[in-house]
Each structure stands twice: as C-alpha cells, then as structure tokens.
Scaffold this active site. Sequence first.
Site, PDB file in Angstrom:
ATOM      1  N   SER A 132       0.857  -1.183   0.000  1.00 28.63           N
ATOM      2  CA  SER A 132       0.000   0.000   0.000  1.00 28.63           C
ATOM      3  C   SER A 132       0.891   1.230   0.000  1.00 28.63           C
ATOM      4  O   SER A 132       2.069   1.167   0.395  1.00 28.63           O
ATOM      5  CB  SER A 132      -0.878   0.013   1.257  1.00 28.63           C
ATOM      6  N   TYR A 150      -1.876  -0.937  10.535  1.00 29.94           N
ATOM      7  CA  TYR A 150      -1.951  -1.127   9.085  1.00 29.94           C
ATOM      8  C   TYR A 150      -0.670  -0.624   8.432  1.00 29.94           C
ATOM      9  O   TYR A 150      -0.059  -1.304   7.604  1.00 29.94           O
ATOM     10  CB  TYR A 150      -3.167  -0.392   8.514  1.00 29.94           C
TER      11      TYR A 150
END
Length: 259
Positions: free
Chosen positions: A148, A161
Amino acid sequence: MSYFESLFSLNNKISIVTGASRGNGKSIAEALLRAGSTVILIDISKKELSKTVKEFQNKNLKAFEFFCDITKKKERSELLKYIKKDFGKIDILVNNAGITLSESSLTYSEISWEKTYDVNLKAPFFLSQECVKLMKKNNSGVIINITSINAELAFPNNPSYQASKAGLKQLTKSMALDFGKFGIRVNNIGPGYFKTSMTNKSWKNLKRRKIISDNTILNRWGVPKDLEGIVIFLSSDASSYITGQDIYIDGGWTAKGIK
C-alpha cells in the site's frame, strides 16, 4: 502464438490469490484467469467466494475455490495438501488478503494490532514459505505481495496497518533474496486509494473523496481493474529480470510534490 501472447501468456500456470472474493482480489484473480492461468481463489467469506468462483466459471474461466483462514497454520496446511493433490504445482502466489482497523494511536488496542499483523504480515510470510516448497521443485515461481502507499507515507490513526504494510514491503526484499536461488521472483504492488468495500466510508464522505482525488496526479481514485495490467506483467515472462521491487499503482500520489 504471437510475440505478444508468448511474452504475457500465463497458459498452464497455477495461481493462488488470497482475499479473492471481491474488490482488488477479485480483479487480480480475473486478470490471471484471462491471461490463461488456472486460479485457486482463497477467502474467509464462503458465500462471497462461491458466488465469485461461480461467476468466473460461467465465463469458462478455470477458477476454483478454497475456503481458508490464512492466519491458521492448520488451514494453510490443508490448502497446500489440496494444491499438491489436485494441481501438483504452484506457479504464482498473490498475497492480497488484508484488513484495516482504524483507531486513534493513543488508544489503539493490542487485539487490533495483533489481528492486523496476523493477516497483513505473518500470514503472507508463512503461506509463501509453504508455496516455495512446491515452486522450487520447478526452479521457478512468482510471489506478489500487495502492500500500500501506507508502506511509504504517514496516514492518521491506523498504526498497525501502516506498520504491517511497511513490514511486508521489506519482507518482500528479504524473500526475493532468499528465494532467488530457486528461480523465484518476489515483488510488491502498492495500491493507492482504490474504490472498494474497504474504503467505502471515505468514498461516501464527499469532502474526503475530493481530498484523496486531489492528492493524486491523475485526479481520481483507483478502481480494481487498474491492477490487472501490472499483475499480468509481474506474473509473466515479460518481467523475468524483475525481483525485490516496489511498484506503486497510486495515480501518482507518491510522486507528487506541491500542486
């Protein structure tokens, strides 16, 4: 077979895609299928998984389903037994499954931290470890980890995350080095903001939607189909000399400076 087809074809390849029942994972699986691969779709949601696989099979695509919680060692072992028995090899693994649990860093719970770590970082490593045992027998293989832009840039109130995706980014380089001697290539694909169920809350907030669009060079959010080309490229012989790399599919977000 034409030059183009021979370069990008995935005919006779066996692929695994985790988190494949919807969103980015579904598009990744479809890209591999349409390039000629047989694909085993993995997910924890039985109903959605069966629906997606049936949809692909109705299009005469060679899709198979395997319900599996990839955080569980026993279930990963059952998956590999199934692959060995029914397919005999693994050519491509896409570690796409991931979760995000957004909370303030001041109050972030240990439970949320560990759950995110288990899905986003621990499971991809140990599933890759198992798959490599089959891949190395053919002295070839491809592993793609879905990271990401959160692996590069700071975003508020989601520490686990960001830490897990940054960890996966570096883990990819480690695996590329360790598994390269077996002819196995390992690379990262890092999506930016994509319109999926995971980002639905941000998409529905019109102010936030615009802020995110404005942060990109292309002035739009990504959609799952935007991942299809890069997945085929990294899975095929077209990328035979590429390993240990980070490729961001983010509309130019990570490249953008001032407006």
